[in-house]
Design an enzyme around this catalytic site. Structure first.
Site, mmCIF file in Angstrom:
data_model
loop_
_atom_site.group_PDB
_atom_site.id
_atom_site.type_symbol
_atom_site.label_atom_id
_atom_site.label_comp_id
_atom_site.label_asym_id
_atom_site.label_seq_id
_atom_site.Cartn_x
_atom_site.Cartn_y
_atom_site.Cartn_z
ATOM 1 N N LYS A 179 2.751 1.423 -2.561
ATOM 2 C CA LYS A 179 4.163 1.807 -2.720
ATOM 3 C C LYS A 179 4.382 3.253 -2.281
ATOM 4 O O LYS A 179 5.346 3.554 -1.588
ATOM 5 C CB LYS A 179 4.615 1.647 -4.185
ATOM 6 C CG LYS A 179 4.493 0.246 -4.741
ATOM 7 C CD LYS A 179 5.070 0.149 -6.152
ATOM 8 C CE LYS A 179 4.334 0.953 -7.196
ATOM 9 N NZ LYS A 179 2.974 0.479 -7.519
ATOM 10 N N ARG A 205 9.809 0.458 -14.369
ATOM 11 C CA ARG A 205 8.579 -0.296 -14.594
ATOM 12 C C ARG A 205 8.689 -1.179 -15.832
ATOM 13 O O ARG A 205 7.720 -1.852 -16.189
ATOM 14 C CB ARG A 205 7.445 0.687 -14.820
ATOM 15 C CG ARG A 205 6.273 0.477 -13.874
ATOM 16 C CD ARG A 205 5.648 1.807 -13.693
ATOM 17 N NE ARG A 205 4.283 1.839 -13.404
ATOM 18 C CZ ARG A 205 3.786 2.689 -12.494
ATOM 19 N NH1 ARG A 205 4.585 3.427 -11.773
ATOM 20 N NH2 ARG A 205 2.494 2.773 -12.323
HETATM 21 P P1 AMP Z 1 1.465 5.687 -10.542
HETATM 22 O O1 AMP Z 1 1.156 6.963 -9.861
HETATM 23 O O2 AMP Z 1 2.776 5.111 -10.134
HETATM 24 O O3 AMP Z 1 0.332 4.690 -10.424
HETATM 25 O O4 AMP Z 1 1.603 6.014 -12.102
HETATM 26 C C1 AMP Z 1 0.511 6.542 -12.821
HETATM 27 C C2 AMP Z 1 0.779 6.451 -14.319
HETATM 28 O O5 AMP Z 1 1.966 7.211 -14.632
HETATM 29 C C3 AMP Z 1 1.059 5.062 -14.853
HETATM 30 O O6 AMP Z 1 -0.132 4.329 -15.127
HETATM 31 C C4 AMP Z 1 1.826 5.406 -16.142
HETATM 32 O O7 AMP Z 1 0.944 5.877 -17.150
HETATM 33 C C5 AMP Z 1 2.676 6.588 -15.690
HETATM 34 N N1 AMP Z 1 3.982 6.119 -15.142
HETATM 35 C C6 AMP Z 1 4.419 6.221 -13.863
HETATM 36 N N2 AMP Z 1 5.647 5.696 -13.729
HETATM 37 C C7 AMP Z 1 5.997 5.220 -14.942
HETATM 38 C C8 AMP Z 1 7.142 4.545 -15.459
HETATM 39 N N3 AMP Z 1 8.175 4.215 -14.661
HETATM 40 N N4 AMP Z 1 7.149 4.221 -16.772
HETATM 41 C C9 AMP Z 1 6.131 4.561 -17.593
HETATM 42 N N5 AMP Z 1 4.996 5.165 -17.175
HETATM 43 C C10 AMP Z 1 4.925 5.513 -15.868
#
Ligand code: AMP
Length: 208
Positions: free
Chosen positions: A9, A84
């Protein structure tokens, strides 16, 4: 941009935002930025992120809505990794009610075996944040960033136990959004397997 961890993404969001000349934000990057600056929000988020679970809705929604407020009036924007949960999607609908809500949710579909391979080999430069992969995009020197000669690290949440947890959380909390946007007629599914360029072409086709 909707899809499981490791679907690409972030990579595609950057390319699309450049192509459409609109700002983009990743909620994960916003949290990581808070952690780097050691803010209160960053310290709170770290305790959830290292275990691969979601940061509570209230905190996440407030943070992303602040970003949206600062980035409205620029002809659109692209969100990567937000919403999410159904609660986050509803908060977003409400915030954008006057402008008719989001235009599209692009669901990037990638099989789980491929996702595990992508995530477990991912390396990130601790300084400039450039991403590498042990198999797909290795640095010239093992574990050293080509650009700024800094050590590369594995994200805490790319470690095996956290990956397992992130998939479970995705299935339980985020996958229901596919139906949510399908019912609203806003969903476009894109095959997320193939070269970055090929997937990018599919994304732009879906958008246009
Ligand atoms: P990502 O970089 O998108 O893989 O996000 C890494 C981590 O950030 C996730 O595993 C969550 O712990 C937190 N996170 C990111 N976006 C969200 C969201 N929309 N809602 C809740 N936690 C989030």
């Amino acid at each position: 941009m909707l899809g499981p961890p490791g679907a690409g993404k972030g990579t595609q969001a950057t390319l699309i935002a450049e192509n459409l000349k609109i700002p983009q934000i990743s909620s994960g990057d916003l949290f990581r930025d808070h952690q780097d600056r050691d803010t209160e929000l960053g310290r709170l988020a770290r305790s959830y992120m290292k275990d691969g679970v979601l940061v509570p809705d209230k905190v996440t929604i407030t943070m992303v809505m602040d970003w949206i407020e600062q980035n409205t009036g620029v002809g659109g924007f692209l969100l990567d990794g937000f919403p999410r949960t159904i609660a986050q999607a509803k908060a977003l609908d409400q915030a954008l009610a006057d402008s008719g809500g989001i235009d599209l949710a692009i669901y990037v579909n990638v099989p789980e075996t491929e996702l595990v391979h992508r995530l477990s080999g991912r390396l990130v430069c601790s300084k400039c944040k450039t991403q590498y992969h042990t198999d797909f995009a290795p640095p010239s020197e093992p574990c050293i960033c080509d650009k700024c000669i800094t050590e590369l690290n594995q994200r805490d949440d790319d470690k095996p136990e956290a990956i397992k947890k992130r998939f479970q959380v995705y299935q339980e909390e985020t996958a229901p959004l596919i139906d949510y946007y399908q019912v609203l007629g806003r969903l476009r599914e894109v095959n997320g397997v193939g070269s970055i360029e090929k997937i990018g072409e599919r994304m732009l086709k879906a958008l246009h």
